[in-house]
Design a protein around this motif. Structure first.
Motif, mmCIF file in Angstrom:
data_model
loop_
_atom_site.group_PDB
_atom_site.id
_atom_site.type_symbol
_atom_site.label_atom_id
_atom_site.label_comp_id
_atom_site.label_asym_id
_atom_site.label_seq_id
_atom_site.Cartn_x
_atom_site.Cartn_y
_atom_site.Cartn_z
ATOM 1 N N MET A 1 0.604 -1.171 -0.102
ATOM 2 C CA MET A 1 0.278 0.015 -0.472
ATOM 3 C C MET A 1 0.678 1.658 0.240
ATOM 4 N N TYR A 2 2.059 1.186 0.540
ATOM 5 C CA TYR A 2 2.933 2.196 0.676
ATOM 6 C C TYR A 2 3.409 1.886 -1.153
ATOM 7 N N GLY A 3 4.000 0.753 -1.712
ATOM 8 C CA GLY A 3 4.640 1.659 -3.334
ATOM 9 C C GLY A 3 5.845 1.745 -3.198
ATOM 10 N N ASP A 4 5.769 2.676 -3.552
ATOM 11 C CA ASP A 4 7.489 3.074 -3.180
ATOM 12 C C ASP A 4 6.602 4.948 -3.042
ATOM 13 N N GLY A 5 6.302 5.122 -2.644
ATOM 14 C CA GLY A 5 6.494 6.400 -1.612
ATOM 15 C C GLY A 5 5.518 7.373 -3.136
ATOM 16 N N SER A 6 5.984 7.703 -4.205
ATOM 17 C CA SER A 6 5.234 8.226 -5.235
ATOM 18 C C SER A 6 4.265 8.940 -5.722
ATOM 19 N N ALA A 7 2.684 8.011 -4.434
ATOM 20 C CA ALA A 7 1.444 8.014 -5.222
ATOM 21 C C ALA A 7 0.860 8.062 -4.567
ATOM 22 N N PRO A 8 -0.441 8.734 -3.836
ATOM 23 C CA PRO A 8 -1.264 8.492 -3.151
ATOM 24 C C PRO A 8 -2.187 7.071 -2.594
ATOM 25 N N PHE A 9 -2.026 6.793 -1.349
ATOM 26 C CA PHE A 9 -2.907 5.712 -1.332
ATOM 27 C C PHE A 9 -3.703 5.550 -0.149
ATOM 28 N N HIS A 10 -4.537 6.682 -0.042
ATOM 29 C CA HIS A 10 -5.603 8.030 0.384
ATOM 30 C C HIS A 10 -6.627 7.620 1.200
ATOM 31 N N GLY A 11 -7.550 6.982 2.111
ATOM 32 C CA GLY A 11 -8.673 7.006 3.137
ATOM 33 C C GLY A 11 -9.225 8.435 3.849
ATOM 34 N N VAL A 12 -10.173 8.992 3.283
ATOM 35 C CA VAL A 12 -10.858 9.991 3.513
ATOM 36 C C VAL A 12 -11.937 10.093 4.589
ATOM 37 N N PHE A 13 -11.610 10.187 6.073
ATOM 38 C CA PHE A 13 -13.276 9.992 6.123
ATOM 39 C C PHE A 13 -13.975 11.199 7.150
ATOM 40 N N SER A 14 -15.326 11.542 7.063
ATOM 41 C CA SER A 14 -15.915 12.635 6.557
ATOM 42 C C SER A 14 -16.637 13.300 7.809
ATOM 43 N N LEU A 15 -16.987 13.854 8.489
ATOM 44 C CA LEU A 15 -17.626 14.183 9.142
ATOM 45 C C LEU A 15 -19.021 15.667 9.291
ATOM 46 N N LYS A 16 -20.162 15.339 9.045
ATOM 47 C CA LYS A 16 -20.548 17.021 10.017
ATOM 48 C C LYS A 16 -21.111 17.426 11.116
ATOM 49 N N ILE A 17 -20.629 18.041 11.917
ATOM 50 C CA ILE A 17 -20.843 18.136 13.198
ATOM 51 C C ILE A 17 -21.570 19.642 13.530
ATOM 52 N N ARG A 18 -22.660 19.863 14.372
ATOM 53 C CA ARG A 18 -23.413 20.941 14.338
ATOM 54 C C ARG A 18 -23.051 21.176 15.714
ATOM 55 N N GLY A 19 -22.117 22.020 15.709
ATOM 56 C CA GLY A 19 -21.447 22.805 17.155
ATOM 57 C C GLY A 19 -20.333 23.246 17.251
ATOM 58 N N VAL A 20 -19.653 24.446 18.427
ATOM 59 C CA VAL A 20 -19.231 25.678 17.877
ATOM 60 C C VAL A 20 -18.221 25.427 18.417
ATOM 61 N N PHE A 21 -16.374 24.451 17.787
ATOM 62 C CA PHE A 21 -15.280 23.967 18.963
ATOM 63 C C PHE A 21 -14.148 25.660 18.406
ATOM 64 N N VAL A 113 -5.731 9.972 5.583
ATOM 65 C CA VAL A 113 -4.977 8.924 6.252
ATOM 66 C C VAL A 113 -4.317 8.405 5.406
ATOM 67 N N HIS A 114 -2.617 7.789 5.036
ATOM 68 C CA HIS A 114 -2.198 6.787 4.328
ATOM 69 C C HIS A 114 -2.654 5.610 4.334
ATOM 70 N N HIS A 115 -2.594 4.765 3.960
ATOM 71 C CA HIS A 115 -3.648 4.170 4.109
ATOM 72 C C HIS A 115 -2.428 2.568 4.215
ATOM 73 N N CYS A 116 -1.042 3.113 4.083
ATOM 74 C CA CYS A 116 -0.338 1.459 4.617
ATOM 75 C C CYS A 116 -0.129 1.234 6.449
ATOM 76 N N ALA A 117 -0.637 2.596 6.809
ATOM 77 C CA ALA A 117 -1.026 2.572 8.403
ATOM 78 C C ALA A 117 -1.761 2.612 9.186
ATOM 79 N N PHE A 118 -3.006 2.834 8.317
ATOM 80 C CA PHE A 118 -4.345 2.875 8.881
ATOM 81 C C PHE A 118 -5.860 2.030 8.308
ATOM 82 N N ASP A 119 -6.110 1.069 8.718
ATOM 83 C CA ASP A 119 -7.134 0.758 8.118
ATOM 84 C C ASP A 119 -9.204 1.031 8.531
ATOM 85 N N GLY A 120 -9.844 0.585 8.349
ATOM 86 C CA GLY A 120 -10.734 1.965 9.047
ATOM 87 C C GLY A 120 -11.474 1.250 10.341
ATOM 88 N N GLY A 121 -11.014 0.136 10.845
ATOM 89 C CA GLY A 121 -11.049 0.153 12.034
ATOM 90 C C GLY A 121 -10.215 0.814 12.584
#
Length: 415
Positions: A1-21, A113-121
């Protein structure tokens, strides 16, 4: 999943939050999250042979945060595409970054996240912890003082790792790996796979509302199958209708290794590619639900046979091939139609003291090369959400839309 490091292998997890921080609260929460997990302090370095290694940084950089003003409910899609194409600074920065689409009352948080380091869990673990820390700035977190493991021997029980049979198998696989390290690059040159040019990545998203999700779940219970088997069957049928004889009739389904290796805890950040392959019989004239029952039987049979310890030990033997990994710019041939990953019912609280998680957008993942048709699904607030990612060099956008339409018609329109 890292390959040679020259190309992305990315996961994106997105949330919609109502509130202020505040930005300060977000930075503090990320700092505590980072302090609690050694993997968030890792960088990637290559040795003299070009083999990549995770290395614990002595002076880790903070988790990067990019802040943009939120432009509406579809802004996250635009930023997802942008993050797909943006490489991580793997030698100097964490393999996690965050995008905050900031609004007066509603914000979106995108964990990349880079998928070579993190899975869905691992991602779900980080999301849960980050939201808890953002909601309670005063909460203290014990800093991780040691890596949970450093070698495969730390994950495999001693009596299993050093058994006579497994030692002999590792010796054999090591020899195979040495031969493959020489042979595979030669074979690839002889095959002369064309380079990918003008690649355009895309994704489509859709949702099954609460009533339809509930009805599907009830129907699956009646048929004595899981929603996963029903969904897999629907996509297999859809690919057959769209691609005809060119369909591979195979879907790769990742499996969470934590179910099979007790040493990897639920809150352990980790990534490892383990899965099963599912198909439908081309000769059978059974109806949709009968076919889904056959897929369920195959799914149960394969998952019951999975051995996480064997997977870890066997793949560890193939380190010699890492120094000869491909540059990731050729059109790889694969023997499946798509990857289907079901995150299931998300264990993310809807309400916190100072904000509410209004929605979890469909997660996406995009790899560097080959056939990257991937469907991810998850269930939050009672509704099932989907994303279909693909690349035009392999699968046209119009084909992906048609697969989605056929699969949902099969799934929800069955009597």
């Amino acid at each position: 999943m890292y390959g040679d490091g020259s190309a992305p292998f990315h996961g994106v997890f997105s949330l919609k939050i109502r509130g202020v921080f505040t930005a300060e609260q977000l930075q503090q929460a990320l700092a505590k999250l980072q302090a609690g997990h050694c993997l968030l302090n890792m960088v990637i370095e290559e040795d003299s042979k070009g083999v990549p290694w995770f290395v614990l940084s002595k002076r880790p950089a903070p988790i990067p945060v990019r802040i943009e003003e939120r432009q509406g409910d579809e802004h996250w899609m635009q930023e997802t595409r942008r993050e797909w194409a943006t490489l991580f600074q793997v030698n100097t920065h964490p393999l996690l970054r965050l995008v905050w689409l900031r609004g007066a009352e509603v914000s979106d948080l995108l964990l990349v996240v880079h998928h070579c380091a993190f899975d869905g869990g691992a991602v779900l673990c980080m999301v849960h912890e980050l939201l808890s820390l953002l909601d309670a700035p005063q909460k203290k977190v014990a800093a991780a003082t040691a890596l949970p493991f450093t070698h495969v021997q730390d994950l495999v029980p001693h009596n299993i790792y050093y058994s006579r049979g497994n030692r002999a198998k590792r010796l054999l696989l090591g020899g195979v790996a040495q031969l493959a390290a020489v042979a595979v690059p030669v074979i690839k040159r002889l095959q002369r796979q064309p380079e990918v040019t003008g690649r355009k990545d895309y994704f489509i998203t859709w949702t099954i509302d609460k009533d339809a999700t509930s009805a599907l779940t009830r129907r699956c219970v009646t048929q004595k199958i899981t929603p996963h088997a029903a969904l897999t069957t629907a996509f297999l049928y859809a690919f057959r209708q769209v691609k005809g004889a060119a369909a591979r009739n195979r879907i790769l389904c990742p499996v969470d290794i934590r179910r099979y290796v007790r040493e990897i805890k639920k809150d352990t950040l980790f990534a490892f590619g383990m899965g099963v392959n599912l198909s439908v019989s081309k000769k059978s004239d059974a109806g949709f639900w009968q076919a889904a029952q056959q897929v369920q039987a195959a799914l149960t049979r394969q998952t019951d046979k999975l051995n996480g310890y064997d997977f870890l030990m066997n793949f560890e033997c193939f380190h010699p091939m890492l120094a000869r990994r491909a540059k990731g710019k050729t059109k790889e041939m694969v023997n499946y139609d798509m990857v289907f990953s079901n995150l299931g019912r998300l264990d993310i609280p809807k309400s916190f003291t100072s904000f509410e998680v209004e929605a979890v957008y469909p997660p996406t993942v995009m790899g560097p090369t080959g056939n990257y048709n991937t469907v991810l699904t998850s269930t939050f607030r009672g509704q099932m959400d989907f994303s279909f990612t693909g690349s035009t060099h392999h699968f046209a956008y119009e084909e992906a839309v048609r697969v989605k339409e056929i699969a949902m018609e099969l799934l929800l329109g069955q009597p």
